[in-house]
Design a protein around this motif. Structure first.
Motif, PDB file in Angstrom:
ATOM      1  N   TYR A  41       6.057 -11.155  13.179  1.00  0.00           N
ATOM      2  CA  TYR A  41       5.161  -9.689  12.690  1.00  0.00           C
ATOM      3  C   TYR A  41       5.070  -8.753  13.534  1.00  0.00           C
ATOM      4  CZ  TYR A  41       1.736 -12.185  14.359  1.00  0.00           C
ATOM      5  OH  TYR A  41       0.653 -12.313  15.642  1.00  0.00           O
ATOM      6  N   THR A  45      -0.034  -3.178  13.405  1.00  0.00           N
ATOM      7  CA  THR A  45      -1.177  -2.555  12.509  1.00  0.00           C
ATOM      8  C   THR A  45      -1.511  -4.248  12.024  1.00  0.00           C
ATOM      9  OG1 THR A  45       0.408  -3.050  10.264  1.00  0.00           O
ATOM     10  CG2 THR A  45       0.096  -0.572  12.241  1.00  0.00           C
ATOM     11  N   THR A  47      -2.113  -4.166   8.961  1.00  0.00           N
ATOM     12  CA  THR A  47      -2.365  -4.285   7.660  1.00  0.00           C
ATOM     13  C   THR A  47      -1.790  -5.118   6.523  1.00  0.00           C
ATOM     14  OG1 THR A  47      -2.041  -1.802   8.184  1.00  0.00           O
ATOM     15  CG2 THR A  47      -2.268  -2.005   5.757  1.00  0.00           C
ATOM     16  N   ALA A  48      -1.870  -5.859   5.208  1.00  0.00           N
ATOM     17  CA  ALA A  48      -1.250  -7.052   4.912  1.00  0.00           C
ATOM     18  C   ALA A  48      -0.073  -6.211   4.399  1.00  0.00           C
ATOM     19  CB  ALA A  48      -2.053  -7.416   3.766  1.00  0.00           C
ATOM     20  N   ARG A  49       1.050  -7.159   4.384  1.00  0.00           N
ATOM     21  CA  ARG A  49       2.507  -6.083   4.284  1.00  0.00           C
ATOM     22  C   ARG A  49       3.119  -7.476   3.419  1.00  0.00           C
ATOM     23  NH1 ARG A  49       2.630  -6.253  10.514  1.00  0.00           N
ATOM     24  NH2 ARG A  49       0.781  -6.035  10.416  1.00  0.00           N
ATOM     25  N   PRO A  50       4.274  -7.341   2.762  1.00  0.00           N
ATOM     26  CA  PRO A  50       5.276  -8.119   2.179  1.00  0.00           C
ATOM     27  C   PRO A  50       6.099  -9.044   2.996  1.00  0.00           C
ATOM     28  CG  PRO A  50       5.849  -6.259   0.982  1.00  0.00           C
ATOM     29  CD  PRO A  50       5.357  -5.554   2.486  1.00  0.00           C
ATOM     30  N   GLY A  76       9.226  -4.105   9.463  1.00  0.00           N
ATOM     31  CA  GLY A  76       8.216  -4.190   8.634  1.00  0.00           C
ATOM     32  C   GLY A  76       7.449  -5.351   7.550  1.00  0.00           C
ATOM     33  N   TYR A  77       8.160  -6.320   7.958  1.00  0.00           N
ATOM     34  CA  TYR A  77       7.944  -7.493   7.128  1.00  0.00           C
ATOM     35  C   TYR A  77       6.919  -8.358   7.804  1.00  0.00           C
ATOM     36  CZ  TYR A  77      10.223  -4.897   3.715  1.00  0.00           C
ATOM     37  OH  TYR A  77      11.351  -4.194   2.883  1.00  0.00           O
ATOM     38  N   ASP A 129       0.846  -9.879   1.891  1.00  0.00           N
ATOM     39  CA  ASP A 129      -0.249  -9.889   0.561  1.00  0.00           C
ATOM     40  C   ASP A 129       0.634 -10.557  -0.002  1.00  0.00           C
ATOM     41  OD1 ASP A 129       0.169  -8.766  -2.269  1.00  0.00           O
ATOM     42  OD2 ASP A 129       0.963  -6.411  -1.195  1.00  0.00           O
ATOM     43  N   ARG A 132       3.848  -9.651  -2.872  1.00  0.00           N
ATOM     44  CA  ARG A 132       4.461  -9.390  -2.290  1.00  0.00           C
ATOM     45  C   ARG A 132       5.648 -10.168  -1.765  1.00  0.00           C
ATOM     46  NH1 ARG A 132       4.141  -2.959  -0.421  1.00  0.00           N
ATOM     47  NH2 ARG A 132       2.265  -4.248   0.349  1.00  0.00           N
ATOM     48  N   PHE A 257       9.091  -4.575  -3.828  1.00  0.00           N
ATOM     49  CA  PHE A 257       7.953  -4.497  -3.124  1.00  0.00           C
ATOM     50  C   PHE A 257       7.249  -3.277  -3.149  1.00  0.00           C
ATOM     51  CE2 PHE A 257       9.868  -8.135   0.123  1.00  0.00           C
ATOM     52  CZ  PHE A 257       9.209  -8.259  -0.500  1.00  0.00           C
ATOM     53  N   HIS A 258       8.174  -2.392  -3.088  1.00  0.00           N
ATOM     54  CA  HIS A 258       7.566  -0.878  -2.980  1.00  0.00           C
ATOM     55  C   HIS A 258       8.014   0.353  -4.507  1.00  0.00           C
ATOM     56  CE1 HIS A 258       7.628  -1.911   1.110  1.00  0.00           C
ATOM     57  NE2 HIS A 258       8.581  -1.800   0.784  1.00  0.00           N
TER      58      HIS A 258
END
Lengths: 259, 259
Positions: A41, A45, A47-50, A76-77, A129, A132, A257-258
């Protein structure tokens, strides 16, 4: 218990200067079996992400899948390479790979337990997240992520790259809750037309949201440079199909996801 | 001789404020036949850009294709809707449409002449970069753009949306110089499995660069809202497959025009 080995990778020019891909080897369990996966990863950041689960081909978890996880991290995953075979079980050749792959392909219940353990490991990561999540897989891993969907797992999508599509229990298609993208070599000699037709019928009967892409000129293993370039062997790298299927996966992720 | 009717359209919020889509009805010839096409482009710049030929479904050139041309103009292309049937020949119903479509599908040589006339008309437009040209088509128009490729036309790519894939002369696949994208409804009852298999074999034998996408749950006409929403009729709109196939086309264009 986790055995975490952090590792910091230098990144290619395409990545923003802040991006720093962190990777970890992670032990986890399925029943009594110890499995050893690989996490990647971007820690620029919090931030929670897929999250994306990556399932290996028949040789087991190799640098190939780890590199795919790192590519996904750059996108970004949070990516996690599952280990289906178990810690230390890393076939040295195709003969050993055949034994392992056959063991799980002929015991789909166990295969589903193993891949779901990987999915659980990914989803419990606080950076993920949980609403996702997707899974991708190559060859044996393609078959495996389809079995993950057939198990009724709670995730948004799966992508199979040159995975075997056959199923001993086609009625299980009704359990599928996620979207399905199949990337298939149009000249893959290991995928029988009857299996392809049965798969399509399974999706149709179960009213799954599915798309199947056939890449002309591509045989089995078309995403894997180590397969060489000789189509007559039935498995070979195809740069064009590799690039296009990766782009199709990104577009599929954008949709699930988006949107 | 051209009969040019300029028309200025107000644009949606997604378009830059400078964009102004210009459209023109254009007469052109194929042999003695007078054809009436429709051009759309953004006149905010005068830079030469890729051109896209749009070929109509069996009802002939309607507002549907004109709208697609306008969408392509917004994307930055010069789009030209070909007229295969001829000026004033605009079927009022499916019965008349069947007569026209059958006339050309049973005379592929004439069909190729008509669609090549449209391609020539597009390419002679000074705004078109002749080295970057593609063609798309819907239903009958999908068949037509495949025939365009089979005619050996000089263009970079074709996209068929739910087009018929059958060919009376499969050996003509060897003439294909461009890339081929086929967007196909997986439940299309008008496309026989044998025709699909024969098409794939034609592409394979001719070593064409081709991709075929099957959209689960989609029948014939899946891009066309006027087809209604009843899959049991064999032709129906499918918003998901429409959106995805348009995105696949954009990605295909990115590959052939901008790589």
């Amino acid at each position: 218990m986790k055995n975490i080995i952090p590792l910091f990778l230098a990144l290619a020019a395409t990545v923003s200067v802040q991006a720093k891909i962190v990777t970890q080897t992670i032990e986890y369990k399925q029943g009594d079996a110890t499995l050893e996966g690989y996490l990647a990863y971007d820690d620029a950041t919090t931030t929670a992400r897929p999250g994306v689960l990556v399932v290996h081909q028949w040789l087991g978890l190799t640098d190939y899948e780890k590199h795919r996880a790192e590519q996904l991290a750059v996108l970004g995953y949070v990516a996690f390479c599952a280990d289906i075979y178990g810690k230390g079980i890393r076939p040295k050749d195709t003969s050993e790979a055949g034994v392992q792959a056959t063991k799980y392909k002929s015991d789909r219940a166990l295969l589903r337990l193993r891949v779901n353990a990987g999915l659980d490991e990914l989803k419990q990561n606080p950076l993920v997240d949980k609403s996702r999540v997707a899974a991708i897989g190559y060859c044996f891993g393609g078959t495996t992520v389809i079995e993950l969907a057939r198990s009724g797992a709670d995730l948004q999508g799966i992508v199979s790259f040159h995975g075997g599509l056959d199923s001993p229990t086609p009625a299980d298609g009704k359990n599928i809750k996620c979207k399905v993208l199949i990337c298939h070599g149009a000249d893959d000699p290991f995928e029988k037309p009857a299996d392809l037709a049965a798969f399509e019928d399974e999706m149709r009967q179960a009213n799954v949201d599915w798309v199947l892409i056939k890449y002309g000129g591509a045989v089995h293993s078309f995403t894997q440079p180590m397969a060489g370039n000789d189509n007559s062997k039935g498995a070979a790298y195809n740069e064009r199909a590799d690039r296009r299927s990766w782009a199709a996966m990104k577009m599929f992720f954008a949709g699930i996801f988006h949107d």
